[in-house]
Design a protein around this motif. Structure first.
Motif, PDB file in Angstrom:
ATOM      1  N   LEU A  35     -47.025  39.297  -8.858  1.00 45.52           N
ATOM      2  CA  LEU A  35     -47.997  39.321  -9.952  1.00 45.52           C
ATOM      3  C   LEU A  35     -47.380  39.025 -11.317  1.00 45.52           C
ATOM      4  O   LEU A  35     -47.978  38.290 -12.117  1.00 45.52           O
ATOM      5  CB  LEU A  35     -48.714  40.674  -9.982  1.00 45.52           C
ATOM      6  CG  LEU A  35     -49.652  40.950  -8.805  1.00 45.52           C
ATOM      7  CD1 LEU A  35     -50.143  42.390  -8.835  1.00 45.52           C
ATOM      8  CD2 LEU A  35     -50.832  39.979  -8.813  1.00 45.52           C
ATOM      9  N   ILE A  36     -46.214  39.571 -11.607  1.00 47.40           N
ATOM     10  CA  ILE A  36     -45.651  39.363 -12.952  1.00 47.40           C
ATOM     11  C   ILE A  36     -45.284  37.889 -13.185  1.00 47.40           C
ATOM     12  O   ILE A  36     -45.701  37.295 -14.187  1.00 47.40           O
ATOM     13  CB  ILE A  36     -44.474  40.320 -13.226  1.00 47.40           C
ATOM     14  CG1 ILE A  36     -45.001  41.770 -13.305  1.00 47.40           C
ATOM     15  CG2 ILE A  36     -43.760  39.951 -14.535  1.00 47.40           C
ATOM     16  CD1 ILE A  36     -43.938  42.835 -13.490  1.00 47.40           C
ATOM     17  N   PRO A  37     -44.535  37.237 -12.286  1.00 49.26           N
ATOM     18  CA  PRO A  37     -44.263  35.807 -12.514  1.00 49.26           C
ATOM     19  C   PRO A  37     -45.544  34.962 -12.555  1.00 49.26           C
ATOM     20  O   PRO A  37     -45.626  34.005 -13.333  1.00 49.26           O
ATOM     21  CB  PRO A  37     -43.391  35.415 -11.314  1.00 49.26           C
ATOM     22  CG  PRO A  37     -42.790  36.693 -10.835  1.00 49.26           C
ATOM     23  CD  PRO A  37     -43.832  37.744 -11.096  1.00 49.26           C
ATOM     24  N   LEU A  38     -46.539  35.315 -11.731  1.00 54.59           N
ATOM     25  CA  LEU A  38     -47.794  34.569 -11.694  1.00 54.59           C
ATOM     26  C   LEU A  38     -48.561  34.725 -13.008  1.00 54.59           C
ATOM     27  O   LEU A  38     -49.001  33.743 -13.613  1.00 54.59           O
ATOM     28  CB  LEU A  38     -48.641  35.064 -10.510  1.00 54.59           C
ATOM     29  CG  LEU A  38     -50.091  34.566 -10.413  1.00 54.59           C
ATOM     30  CD1 LEU A  38     -50.153  33.043 -10.399  1.00 54.59           C
ATOM     31  CD2 LEU A  38     -50.759  35.151  -9.162  1.00 54.59           C
ATOM     32  N   ILE A  39     -48.722  35.963 -13.454  1.00 54.62           N
ATOM     33  CA  ILE A  39     -49.468  36.221 -14.689  1.00 54.62           C
ATOM     34  C   ILE A  39     -48.753  35.614 -15.889  1.00 54.62           C
ATOM     35  O   ILE A  39     -49.383  34.992 -16.750  1.00 54.62           O
ATOM     36  CB  ILE A  39     -49.692  37.740 -14.865  1.00 54.62           C
ATOM     37  CG1 ILE A  39     -50.717  38.238 -13.834  1.00 54.62           C
ATOM     38  CG2 ILE A  39     -50.142  38.074 -16.284  1.00 54.62           C
ATOM     39  CD1 ILE A  39     -50.811  39.750 -13.715  1.00 54.62           C
ATOM     40  N   VAL A  40     -47.427  35.759 -15.955  1.00 55.61           N
ATOM     41  CA  VAL A  40     -46.681  35.204 -17.086  1.00 55.61           C
ATOM     42  C   VAL A  40     -46.777  33.678 -17.102  1.00 55.61           C
ATOM     43  O   VAL A  40     -46.988  33.069 -18.159  1.00 55.61           O
ATOM     44  CB  VAL A  40     -45.205  35.663 -17.052  1.00 55.61           C
ATOM     45  CG1 VAL A  40     -44.361  34.882 -18.064  1.00 55.61           C
ATOM     46  CG2 VAL A  40     -45.114  37.159 -17.340  1.00 55.61           C
ATOM     47  N   ALA A  41     -46.650  33.049 -15.945  1.00 55.65           N
ATOM     48  CA  ALA A  41     -46.725  31.581 -15.900  1.00 55.65           C
ATOM     49  C   ALA A  41     -48.117  31.092 -16.297  1.00 55.65           C
ATOM     50  O   ALA A  41     -48.256  30.150 -17.095  1.00 55.65           O
ATOM     51  CB  ALA A  41     -46.359  31.074 -14.504  1.00 55.65           C
ATOM     52  N   TYR A  42     -49.157  31.737 -15.770  1.00 55.44           N
ATOM     53  CA  TYR A  42     -50.529  31.299 -16.086  1.00 55.44           C
ATOM     54  C   TYR A  42     -50.843  31.516 -17.566  1.00 55.44           C
ATOM     55  O   TYR A  42     -51.416  30.648 -18.223  1.00 55.44           O
ATOM     56  CB  TYR A  42     -51.532  32.053 -15.206  1.00 55.44           C
ATOM     57  CG  TYR A  42     -52.920  31.445 -15.227  1.00 55.44           C
ATOM     58  CD1 TYR A  42     -53.193  30.271 -14.540  1.00 55.44           C
ATOM     59  CD2 TYR A  42     -53.959  32.050 -15.928  1.00 55.44           C
ATOM     60  CE1 TYR A  42     -54.455  29.710 -14.551  1.00 55.44           C
ATOM     61  CE2 TYR A  42     -55.226  31.502 -15.956  1.00 55.44           C
ATOM     62  CZ  TYR A  42     -55.473  30.323 -15.258  1.00 55.44           C
ATOM     63  OH  TYR A  42     -56.726  29.763 -15.285  1.00 55.44           O
ATOM     64  N   GLN A  43     -50.450  32.672 -18.097  1.00 54.73           N
ATOM     65  CA  GLN A  43     -50.706  32.957 -19.508  1.00 54.73           C
ATOM     66  C   GLN A  43     -49.881  32.039 -20.411  1.00 54.73           C
ATOM     67  O   GLN A  43     -50.339  31.638 -21.487  1.00 54.73           O
ATOM     68  CB  GLN A  43     -50.394  34.422 -19.825  1.00 54.73           C
ATOM     69  CG  GLN A  43     -50.774  34.835 -21.240  1.00 54.73           C
ATOM     70  CD  GLN A  43     -52.263  34.704 -21.514  1.00 54.73           C
ATOM     71  OE1 GLN A  43     -53.080  35.195 -20.735  1.00 54.73           O
ATOM     72  NE2 GLN A  43     -52.619  34.038 -22.599  1.00 54.73           N
ATOM     73  N   THR A  44     -48.694  31.679 -19.976  1.00 54.75           N
ATOM     74  CA  THR A  44     -47.857  30.772 -20.765  1.00 54.75           C
ATOM     75  C   THR A  44     -48.484  29.382 -20.828  1.00 54.75           C
ATOM     76  O   THR A  44     -48.443  28.723 -21.874  1.00 54.75           O
ATOM     77  CB  THR A  44     -46.428  30.719 -20.192  1.00 54.75           C
ATOM     78  OG1 THR A  44     -45.856  32.039 -20.265  1.00 54.75           O
ATOM     79  CG2 THR A  44     -45.537  29.758 -20.970  1.00 54.75           C
ATOM     80  N   ILE A  45     -49.079  28.927 -19.729  1.00 56.35           N
ATOM     81  CA  ILE A  45     -49.817  27.659 -19.776  1.00 56.35           C
ATOM     82  C   ILE A  45     -50.932  27.763 -20.822  1.00 56.35           C
ATOM     83  O   ILE A  45     -51.098  26.894 -21.680  1.00 56.35           O
ATOM     84  CB  ILE A  45     -50.438  27.308 -18.402  1.00 56.35           C
ATOM     85  CG1 ILE A  45     -49.372  27.104 -17.335  1.00 56.35           C
ATOM     86  CG2 ILE A  45     -51.296  26.041 -18.522  1.00 56.35           C
ATOM     87  CD1 ILE A  45     -49.934  26.898 -15.925  1.00 56.35           C
TER      88      ILE A  45
END
Length: 359
Positions: A80-90
């Motif tokens: 969840l953390i890498p997924l959420i950070v990557a999506y929010q960074t986009i």
């Protein structure tokens, strides 16, 4: 109860939640953002590099706030953390590109935001996201963000049920980003025409409040969390979608716009708080959205956790230093915080501490 069972339990108290945030969420978000910052530093195009770095440096709290959903299922935080950070960074990167764009072309904005749709649609063919703009050479930065999302999504056993509802939110988000960034003289009419096609979904909201709801990523993050459950079905996913969109999502972005009014005025950016008749109306409408959001989350399990999310949103935004710099916002903030429950005050103090110490 052993540590593994305890880590699977959703936090029910502000102390339990913040313990996880300090111990697990903030350190791991920092690691992820540091990784993406190193990637951004290698972007060949100067303008793309500047906007990518600015989005990480100035909008870090978006990732920190979004990653709180991982605190509800610690055994899945590595997904969840890498997924959420990557999506929010986009999201943050593209928002910077469009806000300070060298283009006002809606087709360009839509092409850029195809990356957010591709990120949540495993198996789809990746697009050339920069095909309609002058700046193109990002060294694969945006594609790597998209692929990181897809790789993590592949580890979510319940994603098939969640995907249509995540896709719905991503499509609405894309539409908003297109219409709010076109030529200033065309924005409002485009947004109103778009709202007229969707108004039946949110009859209690004004057009600006609906638009705000589409600008939030919280519904997507909640559905990512829900997809960690291998038994998630369509009915559950639909209920979760309905408990977050529109009211929790609208509250999130209306608060964001509330504190950004001076900044947006200086930058010539559209701000949804400017469409109220006066400060009292704005205050009353935001207070109503708070109550609707609190009621909506009673429809899903772990209601205390989601109530904490709502109180945390109010605390996070109303504790922002920008509030004290704007007289109107300061006045509205004081009134929203008046007679606050202890949970909100607790998160308010913690939000200030996290900002001060740059955790």
């Amino acid at each position: 109860m052993n540590d593994q069972e305890l880590s699977r339990k959703v936090p029910r108290s502000p102390f339990g939640l913040m313990n996880r945030v300090y111990k697990f969420i903030l350190p791991e978000v920092r690691i992820e953002l540091d990784k993406w910052r190193q990637e951004a530093e290698r972007i060949p195009d100067e303008e793309l590099r500047r906007q990518a770095l600015a989005s990480i440096d100035t909008k870090r709290f978006h990732c920190q706030g979004g990653a709180v959903y991982a605190a509800a299922s610690l055994p899945d935080k590595h997904i969840l953390i890498p997924l959420i950070v990557a999506y929010q960074t986009i999201s943050d990167y593209l928002d910077n590109l469009c806000d300070r764009s060298t283009s006002l072309d809606p087709a360009d904005f839509r092409q850029l935001h195809q990356s957010m749709l591709d990120a949540v649609t495993p198996g789809s063919e990746l697009a050339d996201y920069y095909s309609l703009r002058t700046e193109k050479e990002d060294g694969g930065y945006l594609t790597r963000l998209v692929e990181t999302c897809r790789n993590r999504i592949a580890e979510l056993p319940g994603y098939e049920a969640a995907q249509p509802y995540i896709r719905d939110l991503a499509e609405l988000y894309t539409d908003l980003q297109v219409y709010k960034h076109i030529h200033p003289q065309e924005r409002e009419s485009a947004l109103l025409e778009w709202w007229s096609r969707h108004a039946h979904r949110t009859p209690h909201l004004r057009w600006n409040e609906f638009a705000a709801a589409t600008g939030s990523t919280l519904g997507v993050f909640m559905l990512f969390l829900a997809a960690t459950d291998p038994f998630l079905d369509d009915e559950d996913a639909s209920t979760i979608h309905g408990s977050y969109f529109p009211n929790v999502c609208s509250l999130h972005i209306m608060l964001d716009y509330l504190i950004d009014q001076d900044e947006d005025r200086l930058g010539g950016d559209l701000n949804f708080c400017n469409y109220y008749e006066d400060a009292d109306t704005m205050l009353n409408r935001i207070a109503s959205i708070v109550e609707w959001a609190r009621k909506d989350v009673t429809a899903i399990p772990s209601t205390p956790f989601h109530r904490m999310i709502i109180e945390g949103l109010l605390a996070l935004y109303l504790s922002d230093p920008k509030v004290s710099e704007q007289q109107l916002v300061r006045s509205v903030s004081r009134r929203l915080m008046k007679r606050s429950p202890m949970t909100r005050l607790f998160f308010f103090v913690n939000s200030r501490w996290i900002r001060k110490h740059k955790v």
